[in-house]
Motif scaffolding. Structure first.
Motif, mmCIF file in Angstrom:
data_model
loop_
_atom_site.group_PDB
_atom_site.id
_atom_site.type_symbol
_atom_site.label_atom_id
_atom_site.label_comp_id
_atom_site.label_asym_id
_atom_site.label_seq_id
_atom_site.Cartn_x
_atom_site.Cartn_y
_atom_site.Cartn_z
ATOM 1 N N ILE A 126 5.247 2.536 19.067
ATOM 2 C CA ILE A 126 4.131 3.213 18.402
ATOM 3 C C ILE A 126 3.738 2.408 17.167
ATOM 4 O O ILE A 126 4.453 1.502 16.732
ATOM 5 N N HIS A 127 2.580 2.737 16.616
ATOM 6 C CA HIS A 127 2.135 2.207 15.338
ATOM 7 C C HIS A 127 1.923 3.388 14.385
ATOM 8 O O HIS A 127 1.496 4.464 14.805
ATOM 9 N N VAL A 128 2.213 3.153 13.113
ATOM 10 C CA VAL A 128 2.015 4.182 12.089
ATOM 11 C C VAL A 128 1.069 3.618 11.034
ATOM 12 O O VAL A 128 1.299 2.527 10.517
ATOM 13 N N ARG A 129 0.017 4.365 10.735
ATOM 14 C CA ARG A 129 -0.931 3.957 9.695
ATOM 15 C C ARG A 129 -0.847 4.966 8.545
ATOM 16 O O ARG A 129 -1.226 6.122 8.694
ATOM 17 N N PHE A 130 -0.329 4.508 7.382
ATOM 18 C CA PHE A 130 -0.240 5.380 6.216
ATOM 19 C C PHE A 130 -1.606 5.494 5.551
ATOM 20 O O PHE A 130 -2.331 4.506 5.405
ATOM 21 N N LEU A 131 -1.922 6.711 5.120
ATOM 22 C CA LEU A 131 -3.161 6.968 4.390
ATOM 23 C C LEU A 131 -2.942 6.969 2.894
ATOM 24 O O LEU A 131 -3.893 6.827 2.125
ATOM 25 N N HIS A 132 -1.699 7.179 2.469
ATOM 26 C CA HIS A 132 -1.343 7.220 1.045
ATOM 27 C C HIS A 132 -0.231 6.214 0.790
ATOM 28 O O HIS A 132 0.584 5.928 1.665
ATOM 29 N N THR A 133 -0.175 5.727 -0.441
ATOM 30 C CA THR A 133 0.851 4.765 -0.812
ATOM 31 C C THR A 133 1.925 5.443 -1.654
ATOM 32 O O THR A 133 1.741 6.571 -2.137
ATOM 33 N N VAL A 134 3.035 4.759 -1.846
ATOM 34 C CA VAL A 134 4.108 5.284 -2.697
ATOM 35 C C VAL A 134 3.556 5.503 -4.103
ATOM 36 O O VAL A 134 2.882 4.632 -4.669
ATOM 37 N N GLY A 135 3.823 6.671 -4.666
ATOM 38 C CA GLY A 135 3.299 7.024 -5.980
ATOM 39 C C GLY A 135 2.128 7.975 -5.928
ATOM 40 O O GLY A 135 1.780 8.578 -6.947
ATOM 41 N N ASP A 136 1.514 8.162 -4.751
ATOM 42 C CA ASP A 136 0.384 9.083 -4.624
ATOM 43 C C ASP A 136 0.857 10.535 -4.643
ATOM 44 O O ASP A 136 1.933 10.865 -4.125
ATOM 45 N N PHE A 137 0.031 11.392 -5.215
ATOM 46 C CA PHE A 137 0.276 12.838 -5.180
ATOM 47 C C PHE A 137 -0.393 13.414 -3.938
ATOM 48 O O PHE A 137 -1.559 13.126 -3.660
ATOM 49 N N CYS A 153 0.416 -0.090 5.724
ATOM 50 C CA CYS A 153 0.548 0.591 4.436
ATOM 51 C C CYS A 153 -0.537 0.125 3.472
ATOM 52 O O CYS A 153 -0.757 -1.089 3.340
ATOM 53 N N PRO A 154 -1.200 1.034 2.766
ATOM 54 C CA PRO A 154 -2.138 0.615 1.726
ATOM 55 C C PRO A 154 -1.382 0.161 0.479
ATOM 56 O O PRO A 154 -0.236 0.569 0.252
ATOM 57 N N ALA A 155 -2.002 -0.700 -0.314
ATOM 58 C CA ALA A 155 -1.380 -1.182 -1.550
ATOM 59 C C ALA A 155 -2.456 -1.737 -2.461
ATOM 60 O O ALA A 155 -3.583 -2.005 -2.044
ATOM 61 N N GLN A 156 -2.102 -1.927 -3.737
ATOM 62 C CA GLN A 156 -3.045 -2.398 -4.730
ATOM 63 C C GLN A 156 -3.362 -3.881 -4.517
ATOM 64 O O GLN A 156 -2.524 -4.653 -4.064
ATOM 65 N N HIS A 157 -4.590 -4.262 -4.882
ATOM 66 C CA HIS A 157 -4.997 -5.658 -4.885
ATOM 67 C C HIS A 157 -4.672 -6.279 -6.240
ATOM 68 O O HIS A 157 -4.351 -5.584 -7.213
ATOM 69 N N TRP A 158 -4.754 -7.597 -6.323
ATOM 70 C CA TRP A 158 -4.449 -8.333 -7.549
ATOM 71 C C TRP A 158 -5.257 -7.826 -8.750
ATOM 72 O O TRP A 158 -4.677 -7.586 -9.810
ATOM 73 N N PRO A 159 -6.591 -7.641 -8.663
ATOM 74 C CA PRO A 159 -7.328 -7.140 -9.826
ATOM 75 C C PRO A 159 -6.835 -5.766 -10.298
ATOM 76 O O PRO A 159 -6.846 -5.488 -11.502
ATOM 77 N N ASP A 160 -6.395 -4.917 -9.367
ATOM 78 C CA ASP A 160 -5.887 -3.596 -9.750
ATOM 79 C C ASP A 160 -4.618 -3.724 -10.587
ATOM 80 O O ASP A 160 -4.439 -3.020 -11.589
ATOM 81 N N LEU A 161 -3.734 -4.613 -10.180
ATOM 82 C CA LEU A 161 -2.474 -4.787 -10.905
ATOM 83 C C LEU A 161 -2.715 -5.399 -12.282
ATOM 84 O O LEU A 161 -2.076 -4.999 -13.266
ATOM 85 N N VAL A 162 -3.637 -6.359 -12.376
ATOM 86 C CA VAL A 162 -3.962 -6.961 -13.676
ATOM 87 C C VAL A 162 -4.542 -5.900 -14.606
ATOM 88 O O VAL A 162 -4.176 -5.816 -15.790
ATOM 89 N N SER A 163 -5.450 -5.092 -14.080
ATOM 90 C CA SER A 163 -6.058 -4.043 -14.897
ATOM 91 C C SER A 163 -5.011 -3.053 -15.395
ATOM 92 O O SER A 163 -4.993 -2.683 -16.575
ATOM 93 N N LEU A 164 -4.134 -2.616 -14.508
ATOM 94 C CA LEU A 164 -3.088 -1.669 -14.876
ATOM 95 C C LEU A 164 -2.181 -2.234 -15.954
ATOM 96 O O LEU A 164 -1.806 -1.547 -16.905
ATOM 97 N N ALA A 165 -1.847 -3.502 -15.838
ATOM 98 C CA ALA A 165 -0.880 -4.106 -16.756
ATOM 99 C C ALA A 165 -1.457 -4.365 -18.142
ATOM 100 O O ALA A 165 -0.715 -4.290 -19.131
ATOM 101 N N LEU A 166 -2.762 -4.654 -18.246
ATOM 102 C CA LEU A 166 -3.282 -5.222 -19.489
ATOM 103 C C LEU A 166 -4.398 -4.434 -20.171
ATOM 104 O O LEU A 166 -4.558 -4.553 -21.390
#
Length: 438
Positions: free
Chosen positions: A233-244, A350-363
């Motif tokens: 089977i295949h599993v497609r997550f709609l939410h990532t770790v940390g989502d409410f 699995c969905p995950a953040q892109h590079w610009p998202d991580l830079v924005s979050l960090a800085l």
């Protein structure tokens, strides 16, 4: 290679904070119960052994055991005071650090060890008679005092890291580096783009969260990939770790392999087994959540820059860790990813953040709140210079945009020409580092 074209094998995390806390509770209770049981059994068993251990008469043995019991109870009270101090200090940096770092698991085990030693001494004290002194038992009690003393001194030495902003930033950075290497492995870049999952998002058997509203803490990746491979089977997550997610919310969808049409009952059973691989809880954990680790480092930095604390040096120490993490992420693939089985076939999306998202979050927030502080501005200039030099051309835009924003914010916040000129100089120490003369 684009950010979305990455695949990696599953990894087993070290366990969530709740799992570690449960183990600590169990170990502390074990020490307490073992101390009481050993204090009851050992003196009785010792009567059938030849005499050994330190020489004590009855009154000396009673005084020794009573002193050990009282001292360990007093020391346990000191440990409770130390825990209170750590909680108060950590919360000034960020309330989320208390749960995320799990500093108190070791203190809980130490508390159980001290109370177990006290119970051992008290129960053994009741076994001392004028004509029957359990010398081995008393000797063991003295040995336990030595073990407890070494453990307390070791934790006191580590306490300095738990009560300083820099120590907390280093603790988060150390945990975060491991998570980055696991969730963004360099080997993932060698993988070509995997085929898309069958069906469209929203189709397939829905995997729902059936409990109270909660956060996604972690996913048991090895178990999930094995399950997907075994049943094809295949599993497609709609939410990532940390989502409410709320009650009865679809967390993922399950798809059979192309050409296969299993019956609905089998699909529902598989959906329940897949759902059991997802762990939920009240607060986020770093173990599989790189973004949350960056969130914690940003929290430390902006708290230190607040007028109530006004500690830019702690902000610099947080930026040191942020820079190191971003350097590790700079050449890794980002965005949505696939977990592959042992044969290299994609199984879990699995969905995950892109590079610009991580830079924005960090800085971004540190740019906003630190632009009026020359020390922070100089450290940020040095951070951008180093990241831009180490980053590929297609990754530089988010960094260049924020460097320009830093120039604008600092020029607006620092009206004095001298301070503005001082702040414009990159400095890895913030203030005081060696730099080229203008």
């Amino acid at each position: 290679m684009t950010d979305s074209d990455r695949a990696r094998p599953a990894f087993r995390s070290r366990g969530t904070h709740r799992a570690r806390q449960t183990r600590s509770h169990a170990l502390a209770l074990f020490f307490v119960a073992a101390g009481a049981l050993l204090g009851w059994v050992l003196p009785r068993w010792e009567r059938h052994l030849p005499e050994a251990g330190l020489t004590f008469d009855a009154s000396t043995a009673q005084a020794t055991l009573a002193a050990i019991a009282g001292g360990m109870i007093t020391l346990a009270g000191f440990v409770v005071t130390a825990i209170t101090l750590v909680v108060q200090t950590v919360q000034t940096m960020s309330p989320r650090l208390v749960a995320a770092l799990g500093h108190f698991s070791s203190y809980l085990v130490l508390f159980g060890l001290l109370i177990g030693t006290a119970l051992f001494a008290l129960v053994a004290l009741s076994q001392v008679r004028s004509d029957d002194v359990p010398r081995v038992t008393v000797t063991l009690a003295v040995g336990l005092v030595l073990v407890d003393a070494v453990t307390v001194l070791s934790l006191l030495a580590s306490l300095r890291h738990a009560v300083t902003g820099g120590g907390l930033a280093r603790a988060v950075g150390e945990r975060l580096r491991t998570v980055v290497d696991q969730t963004y492995p360099a080997a993932a870049q060698a993988s070509g783009p995997p085929p898309p999952a069958p069906g469209r998002p929203g189709e397939g058997e829905a995997i729902r969260h059936r409990g109270q509203p909660a956060l996604i803490l972690a996913v048991d990746e090895p178990r999930l990939v094995r399950l997907a491979a075994r049943h094809d089977i295949h599993v497609r997550f709609l939410h990532t770790v940390g989502d409410f997610v709320g009650s009865d919310t679809a967390v993922a969808h399950l798809y059979p392999a192309p050409g296969r049409h299993p019956d609905e009952a089998r699909q529902r059973r598989l959906a329940r087994r897949v759902a059991a691989c997802v762990r939920f809880g009240p607060s986020r954990s770093i173990e599989q959540d790189t973004a949350y680790g960056l969130r914690l480092l940003a929290d430390i930095a902006i708290r230190a820059l607040s007028p109530a604390i006004n500690d830019p040096t702690t902000a610099i120490e947080a930026l040191d860790q942020i820079e190191d993490v971003l350097l590790r992420l700079a050449d890794r693939a980002h965005g949505p990813y696939w977990l592959v089985d042992e044969a290299g076939r994609p199984r879990v999306s699995c969905p995950a953040q892109h590079w610009p998202d991580l830079v924005s979050l960090a800085l971004d927030e540190t740019l906003l709140y630190g632009s009026a502080n020359p020390q922070t501005v100089r450290r940020l200039h040095a951070l951008f210079d180093r990241l831009l030099a180490a980053t590929a051309d297609d990754r530089r835009a988010p960094l260049a945009e924020r460097r320009e924003a830093l120039h604008r914010l600092a020029a607006t916040a620092l009206h004095d020409p001298l301070l503005n000129a001082v702040a414009a100089q990159p400095d890895p120490q913030g203030l005081g580092g060696i730099r080229e003369p203008p």
